[in-house]
Design an enzyme around this catalytic site. Structure first.
Site, mmCIF file in Angstrom:
data_model
loop_
_atom_site.group_PDB
_atom_site.id
_atom_site.type_symbol
_atom_site.label_atom_id
_atom_site.label_comp_id
_atom_site.label_asym_id
_atom_site.label_seq_id
_atom_site.Cartn_x
_atom_site.Cartn_y
_atom_site.Cartn_z
ATOM 1 N N HIS A 359 8.049 13.436 -37.178
ATOM 2 C CA HIS A 359 8.678 12.901 -35.916
ATOM 3 C C HIS A 359 9.373 11.967 -36.118
ATOM 4 C CE1 HIS A 359 5.900 16.310 -33.697
ATOM 5 N NE2 HIS A 359 7.551 16.224 -33.687
ATOM 6 N N ARG A 465 15.562 28.899 -28.876
ATOM 7 C CA ARG A 465 15.159 29.624 -30.889
ATOM 8 C C ARG A 465 13.449 29.151 -29.658
ATOM 9 N NH1 ARG A 465 18.070 25.733 -33.782
ATOM 10 N NH2 ARG A 465 19.274 27.099 -35.395
ATOM 11 N N ARG A 501 16.237 33.341 -28.383
ATOM 12 C CA ARG A 501 16.631 34.434 -29.384
ATOM 13 C C ARG A 501 14.976 34.801 -28.680
ATOM 14 N NH1 ARG A 501 17.672 31.748 -35.225
ATOM 15 N NH2 ARG A 501 15.529 31.174 -34.577
ATOM 16 N N GLU A 602 23.022 37.121 -39.617
ATOM 17 C CA GLU A 602 23.450 36.655 -40.263
ATOM 18 C C GLU A 602 22.659 36.526 -41.852
ATOM 19 O OE1 GLU A 602 19.936 34.091 -38.494
ATOM 20 O OE2 GLU A 602 18.646 35.206 -37.457
ATOM 21 N N ASN A 625 24.080 28.927 -40.577
ATOM 22 C CA ASN A 625 22.996 28.669 -41.398
ATOM 23 C C ASN A 625 22.014 29.425 -42.452
ATOM 24 O OD1 ASN A 625 23.368 27.097 -39.893
ATOM 25 N ND2 ASN A 625 21.596 26.710 -38.674
ATOM 26 N N ASP A 626 21.621 31.027 -41.640
ATOM 27 C CA ASP A 626 21.195 31.927 -42.690
ATOM 28 C C ASP A 626 22.598 33.227 -43.000
ATOM 29 O OD1 ASP A 626 18.717 32.067 -42.831
ATOM 30 O OD2 ASP A 626 18.275 32.221 -40.613
ATOM 31 N N ARG A 636 18.892 27.640 -48.012
ATOM 32 C CA ARG A 636 18.793 26.634 -47.311
ATOM 33 C C ARG A 636 18.506 25.457 -47.225
ATOM 34 N NH1 ARG A 636 17.843 29.529 -40.985
ATOM 35 N NH2 ARG A 636 17.811 27.605 -40.886
ATOM 36 N N CYS A 673 26.818 30.053 -33.700
ATOM 37 C CA CYS A 673 26.029 28.526 -32.757
ATOM 38 C C CYS A 673 24.535 28.423 -34.588
ATOM 39 C CB CYS A 673 24.269 29.568 -32.327
ATOM 40 S SG CYS A 673 23.398 31.015 -32.957
HETATM 41 C C1 PEP Z 1 21.200 30.583 -38.380
HETATM 42 O O1 PEP Z 1 20.399 31.005 -39.406
HETATM 43 O O2 PEP Z 1 22.081 30.035 -38.355
HETATM 44 C C2 PEP Z 1 20.399 29.900 -37.209
HETATM 45 C C3 PEP Z 1 21.169 30.128 -35.845
HETATM 46 O O3 PEP Z 1 19.432 30.204 -36.884
HETATM 47 P P1 PEP Z 1 18.528 29.427 -38.069
HETATM 48 O O4 PEP Z 1 18.640 28.475 -38.477
HETATM 49 O O5 PEP Z 1 17.371 29.219 -36.724
HETATM 50 O O6 PEP Z 1 17.332 30.294 -38.695
HETATM 51 MG MG MG Z 2 18.762 32.186 -38.606
#
Ligand code: PEP
Ligand code: MG
Length: 753
Positions: A359, A465, A501, A602, A625-626, A636, A673
């Site tokens: 935080h 999210r 989502r 993803e 990201n995924d 990650r 995203c």
């Molecule tokens: C991603 O995987 O890029 C994504 C946007 O979802 P999260 O980071 O919540 O897994």
């Molecule tokens: Mg993801």
């Protein structure tokens, strides 16, 4: 010998003092290997030598004095070659160098292993014997194993600053907690009450103890309200949400009931608070999800606050008075500590504990205060020293030399100019210089900012999210609770699209009341896989979203972690059913709009199923990201392989091109995203590929808008075409980095990526 090895390793790794660990290691190794001498040489890069740091066999007086220049002697050779050397007679080796002060002459055979940590040679571990003999294979592996363990101990000591003198100056590496650069003097904060150090006591007056608890609960609540007010006044109103977690805890009936139970068992109020806080800290501390793990720190802070009030009655916390703006340095920095410091007195933050999810880091980001977390050092030695906090690269510079200081001052100035520049595009439309319109959307819902307020600089929400409202409770949120959360977001963005989502728990996001224990959580029961197995949870969420959208009609729904087409078909059927049921309960003239349904791309399997996926969905959005994690098989969240995690890896880029091409071919809107959308170089490459919808964290919006408005799609396309075939990691970054530089935006290349 395995038993001895295990014992040595255990003792060495358990020792908190490096010298003690090294002395123990040489003594025990000499005895276990039955040799005449064991020594450790540490590499001193600045002094260009290896220093004898510990020995059992050579002259004790040479420790800390005998030195071998880099590249010289057999020790130097081992360091250079980074491999073991085994000699029956060391004296006949051309590199042999005699160390007279160590009285080495009695020894003939020699076995030395390099001490290497993360590809860096830290020293050399040596055993010697008076008798001429070649060491056996088993002895070689024994020494190599010890050297590798010793490497970890030395690296840790180095990182903690135990090898540094009080006047040491230089750079310490940590984690980037909040971007920006700050220069100032260190102000080291120590808590008055440390939870772990409070002695537990019993008394026979439970009624009085309950009254004392009641009193401090009210006092601390007042304290938190005061802080929230101060934060609001200081324009950090977004960060007030962080304090809400504390307020929520303070009112949590289960938490309070547990404390009361302890009082009823005879404990005094302070001990009851301590016992329950420690229990909860242990529970949170074991959680896999990094966000929830960090909540242990919130509980510790809250506990310490209650205890301070209980122990020093009537002496509450007050706003800390500081004459000069400082860099706050502490072992663990809580959100409330930051809130207590007048904002104009806080230049930067340095913390030993915590991560980007703390935080403290969330708050620092929302206040625009640079922060570095995870710094290992003896903080007592930092008091009042000049520091530079580099929140981009997660670095702390102690007493920097004049030229470095000058450079950072220049950076700060440049940054202020750039911020003003970015702010100037505020509500302007995002389009490129060659008039290509671009849609910029917000990623929301993560962390504590669930009360996402309207943001006029964006075109809507590209990813909400929904996990966090689920995580912050001690049970699944009810349909009504979900409606309230979703409605607030959709109403704040009325007239703009909001993409929600469905629940994406599993992996590193665990619900405290729904534990999932798996060997491979990232490849396990995650996202849509879990919700399809629990239609009762999924349907409630879909219905809550639909009901919340009533009259606003700006909802679209997105499914996470889709691997198979059947998952989409089943989810679609569920959405149909939820919509029918919700519509049936709504008066006819107030039809709830059927939302568009999309998927996150993803999981790499979808790359090969796009033609079949297209007729089943209305849009898709790439979760880079995924997608990067799964394409490159790199966790990650694992710092050890962070250097391999690269969203601009040629394979990821090829996948991204394929996804947008397929979107165009099948007439499906495509957005991005993942974090790449908020990356200055990433966005240029994505524009060149044909992407036009980007969803990112609020902190990135203005600078990305500015970059878009400074770029030409036709030029970017040409640049991308020129990099075709350049499969070398990093080369594409250089090409597009130059494009930014040419537009005077080189400062943006500094940020972490
Ligand atoms: C991603 O995987 O890029 C994504 C946007 O979802 P999260 O980071 O919540 O897994
Ligand atoms: Mg993801």
């Amino acid at each position: 010998m395995l038993k001895e090895l295990r014992e040595i390793v255990q003792q060495v790794t358990a020792s908190s003092d490096l010298n003690e660990a090294m002395n123990e290691l040489v003594r025990q190794t000499r005895s276990a290997m039955n040799v005449d001498c064991c020594s450790i040489y540490l590499r001193q890069t600045h002094q260009q030598n290896y220093l004898l740091a510990a020995t059992d066999g050579l002259a004790a007086s040479a420790v800390g004095r005998a030195k071998i220049p880099l590249g010289e002697g057999i020790v130097g050779l081992i360091g250079d070659k980074e491999e073991l050397i085994n000699l029956a007679d060391a004296r006949s080796h051309p590199k042999f160098k005699y160390l007279p002060e160590a009285r080495e002459d009695a020894f003939i055979s020699f076995l030395g292993a390099p001490i290497i940590h993360q590809r860096k040679t830290l020293g050399v571990l040596v055993v010697q014997q008076k008798q001429e003999r070649l060491f056996e294979e088993g002895e070689e592996s024994f020494l190599v194993t010890l050297a590798s363990q010793l490497a970890t101990v030395i690296a840790h000591a180095e990182a903690k600053g135990n090898l540094r003198s009080p006047n040491w100056h230089g750079m310490l590496k940590g984690l980037a907690g909040s971007p920006g650069v700050a220069i100032g003097r260190a102000w080291v904060w120590r808590p008055r009450i440390v939870l772990a150090q409070v002695t537990e006591r019993k008394a026979d007056d439970p009624q009085l103890q309950h009254q004392r608890l009641d009193k401090v609960l009210i006092q601390v609540e007042d304290e938190l309200n005061g802080m929230a007010l101060r934060l609001q006044e200081s324009q950090a109103s977004e960060s007030v949400a962080v304090l809400e977690v504390y307020q929520y805890l303070l009112k949590d009936p289960i938490f309070i009931a547990l404390i009361r139970q302890q009082i009823d068992q005879g404990w005094i109020a302070g001990s009851a608070v301590k016992r329950i806080c420690e229990q909860q800290i242990a529970q949170f501390g074991h959680m896999l999800d990094p966000y929830l793990r960090e909540r242990a720190a919130d509980i510790r802070d809250l506990g310490q606050r209650l205890l301070t009030r209980l122990i020093h009655e009537d002496e509450g916390m007050h706003s800390l008075s500081l004459d000069e703006p400082v860099i706050l340095v502490a072992d663990e920095i809580s959100a409330t500590l930051i809130a207590e410091i007048p904002p104009n007195k806080l230049k930067g933050i340095v913390s030993a504990k915590g991560s980007v999810n703390s935080h403290a880091a969330i708050l620092a980001r929302s206040m625009g205060v640079p922060a570095v977390m995870g710094i290992e050092h003896n903080f007592e030695l930092l008091e009042d020293r000049l520091l530079i906090v580099d929140g981009y690269n997660g670095e702390l510079l102690v007493e920097p030399v004049a030229s470095v200081l000058r450079e950072y001052k220049r950076l700060i100035k440049q940054e202020q100019q750039m911020d003003a520049l970015f702010a100037s595009v505020g509500n302007d439309k995002a389009h490129t210089l060659d008039e290509v319109p671009v849609t910029l959307l917000l990623n929301a819902g993560l962390s504590a900012d669930t009360t996402i307020s309207a943001n006029d600089t964006v075109d809507g929400i590209g990813l909400f999210r929904t996990e966090i409202p689920f995580m912050l409770r001690d049970r699944f949120p009810s349909e009504q609770e979900q409606i309230t959360t979703y409605r607030r977001v959709m109403a704040n963005y009325a007239g703009k699209p909001v993409c929600m989502r469905t629940l994406d728990v599993g992996g590193d996001k665990q619900l405290p009341y729904f534990p999932i224990v798996e060997e491979n959580p990232f490849l396990g029961w995650r996202g849509i896989r879990l919700t399809l197995d629990h239609p009762e949870i999924f349907l409630v969420q879909l219905k809550a979203m639909l009901r919340a959208s009533h009259g606003l009609d700006n909802l679209s729904i997105m499914l996470p972690m889709v691997t198979n087409l059947d998952e989409v078909r089943v989810a679609r059927r569920m959405l149909d059913r939820a919509w029918r049921e919700v519509s049936a309960e709504t008066p006819e003239h107030q039809i709830i709009r059927y939302p568009s349904l999309g998927v996150m791309i993803e999981v790499p399997s979808l790359l090969y199923l796009l033609p079949e996926l297209a007729p089943l969905v209305d849009f898709w959005s790439v979760g880079t990201n995924d997608l990067t994690q799964y394409l490159l098989a790199v966790d990650r969240n694992n710092g050890r392989v962070a250097n391999i995690y690269d969203a601009l890896h040629p394979a990821v880029l090829r996948a991204l091109q394929q996804i947008i091409d397929a979107g165009e071919r099948f007439g499906k809107p495509v957005s991005i995203c993942g974090e790449l959308a908020g990356d200055p170089i990433g966005v240029l490459i994505l524009l060149a590929m044909g992407y036009r919808r980007f969803s990112m964290n609020s902190s990135n919006i203005l600078r990305i808008k500015y970059i878009v408005r400074q770029s030409r799609c036709d030029e970017l396309k040409k640049l991308l075409a020129e990099t075709e075939g350049q499969q070398q990691l990093g080369s594409i970054k250089q090409v597009f980095g130059r494009y930014l530089e040419e537009r005077g935006l080189s400062g943006l290349l500094r940020g972490p990526r």
